[in-house]
Design a protein around this motif. Structure first.
Motif, short mmCIF file in Angstrom:
data_model
loop_
_atom_site.label_atom_id
_atom_site.label_comp_id
_atom_site.label_asym_id
_atom_site.label_seq_id
_atom_site.Cartn_x
_atom_site.Cartn_y
_atom_site.Cartn_z
N UNK A 64 23.41 -29.72 75.03
CA UNK A 64 24.08 -30.54 76.05
C UNK A 64 25.53 -30.09 76.22
N UNK A 65 26.21 -30.67 77.21
CA UNK A 65 27.59 -30.29 77.50
C UNK A 65 28.54 -30.59 76.35
N UNK A 66 28.29 -31.67 75.64
CA UNK A 66 29.14 -32.06 74.51
C UNK A 66 29.22 -30.90 73.51
N UNK A 67 28.08 -30.37 73.15
CA UNK A 67 28.02 -29.25 72.21
C UNK A 67 28.52 -27.96 72.86
N UNK A 68 28.05 -27.69 74.06
CA UNK A 68 28.36 -26.42 74.72
C UNK A 68 29.86 -26.24 74.93
N UNK A 69 30.52 -27.29 75.41
CA UNK A 69 31.95 -27.19 75.66
C UNK A 69 32.72 -26.92 74.38
N UNK A 70 32.32 -27.56 73.30
CA UNK A 70 33.01 -27.35 72.02
C UNK A 70 32.83 -25.94 71.51
N UNK A 71 31.61 -25.38 71.65
CA UNK A 71 31.37 -24.00 71.24
C UNK A 71 32.21 -23.04 72.07
N UNK A 72 32.20 -23.22 73.39
CA UNK A 72 32.94 -22.33 74.27
C UNK A 72 34.44 -22.39 74.02
N UNK A 73 34.96 -23.59 73.78
CA UNK A 73 36.39 -23.72 73.51
C UNK A 73 36.76 -23.09 72.17
N UNK A 74 35.89 -23.22 71.18
CA UNK A 74 36.16 -22.61 69.88
C UNK A 74 36.13 -21.09 69.97
N UNK A 75 35.21 -20.55 70.75
CA UNK A 75 35.15 -19.11 70.96
C UNK A 75 36.32 -18.61 71.81
N UNK A 76 36.96 -19.52 72.54
CA UNK A 76 38.08 -19.14 73.40
C UNK A 76 37.64 -18.60 74.74
N UNK A 77 36.46 -19.05 75.23
CA UNK A 77 35.91 -18.51 76.48
C UNK A 77 35.51 -19.60 77.47
N UNK A 78 35.96 -20.82 77.24
CA UNK A 78 35.54 -21.94 78.09
C UNK A 78 35.86 -21.69 79.56
N UNK A 79 37.01 -21.08 79.81
CA UNK A 79 37.46 -20.88 81.19
C UNK A 79 36.88 -19.62 81.83
N UNK A 80 35.98 -18.93 81.14
CA UNK A 80 35.41 -17.68 81.66
C UNK A 80 34.19 -17.91 82.54
N UNK A 81 33.72 -19.16 82.64
CA UNK A 81 32.46 -19.43 83.33
C UNK A 81 32.67 -20.25 84.60
#
Length: 215
Positions: free
Chosen positions: A110-127
Motif C-alpha cells: 500500500x501507499x503507507x509502505x511504498x512512500x516510506x520505502x521510496x523516501x528512505x531510498x531517496x527516490x520518492x520524487x523520481x516517480x
C-alpha cells in the motif's frame, strides 16, 4: 520500439532480493494471522503460503475467505522501521533521473509502505505516480486485470509501449502476456516469458531500451 512509460515493482526490485525487510514483513503477516484467526503458530506459514499461491497476495486471500479488514491488515504488516533495513540509494536515484519516460510504481503493497520505502531510498520524487494494491483491488499482481487497470489509470492505451520490472517470475509472465516489455530483476526463479533479465535494478541502462538524459 519507442517506449513511453516504465512500471517498477517496489519490494525486492528497487532494493536487492533478500533484504531483511521482506522477512520482517512476512513475520508480521504471520503474527497477524495467528492473532486474528487463532491459527497455531507452527501452521501459520503454510497457511499464508497457500493463500498467496491461490490469490496472488496473502491480503486478498484473507479478505476473500475470512472477511479480514484490508486496511487494518496492511497497516499492521507494514508498520516497521524501514530505515533499519534500507539505506539511501544514490546510484539508483541518478539512474532514475536519467530516464526520459514516465515512471510509475506498481506494487501489491500500500501507499503507507511504498512512500516510506521510496523516501528512505531517496527516490520518492523520481516517480510520476504510484499504483498500489488498493487501487486495483480486488485484483493484484499477477492478475492480468491488475496490469490492465494500471494502464487505464495512467492513460496508456498501448501496453507494448511500456516497460515493467519485477522480481517475481509470475508477475513477469503476466506482464508479458498483457503486452508490456517485461524485465526480470534479481534472478529469483525463472520466468517463462521474460523479455530481458538483469541482476539488479541499476543494470537497467545496459538493456539500451531508451536514450538517457544527460545530466
Amino acid at each position: 520500439m519507442v517506449y513511453e512509460a516504465i512500471f517498477f515493482d517496489l519490494d525486492e526490485t528497487l532494493y536487492p532480493v533478500g533484504n531483511q525487510v521482506v522477512s520482517i514483513l512476512m513475520d508480521r503477516m504471520n503474527q497477524y494471522i495467528e492473532e486474528s484467526l487463532k491459527i497455531p503458530r507452527d501452521e501459520v506459514a503454510a497457511f499464508r503460503e497457500n493463500l498467496y499461491h491461490i490469490y496472488g497476495t496473502t491480503a486478498k486471500g484473507l479478505v476473500t475467505d475470512y472477511d479480514t479488514d484490508l486496511y487494518q491488515f496492511l497497516h499492521y504488516v507494514h508498520k516497521i522501521d524501514i530505515a533499519s533495513y534500507i539505506e539511501p540509494a544514490p546510484e539508483l536515484r541518478r539512474m532514475l533521473l536519467r530516464i526520459p519516460l514516465e515512471k510509475y510504481i506498481l506494487t501489491n503493497a500500500d501507499r503507507f509502505h511504498s512512500a516510506r520505502v521510496l523516501k528512505t531510498l531517496g527516490i520518492y520524487d523520481c516517480f510520476d505516480g504510484m499504483i498500489d494494491v488498493l487501487d486495483v483491488f480486488p485484483d493484484c499482481k499477477p492478475s492480468e486485470k491488475a496490469f490492465r487497470k494500471a494502464l487505464l489509470m495512467t492513460g496508456i492505451s498501448e501496453p507494448n509501449r511500456c516497460i515493467f520490472l519485477d522480481d517475481k517470475p509470475e508477475n513477469i509472465d503476466a506482464a508479458h502476456n498483457v503486452g508490456l516489455y517485461a524485465v526480470h530483476v534479481g534472478g529469483q526463479g525463472s520466468p517463462a516469458q521474460a523479455d530481458a533479465s538483469i541482476e539488479k535494478i541499476e543494470d537497467l541502462p545496459s538493456l539500451n531500451l531508451y536514450p538517457e538524459i544527460k545530466l
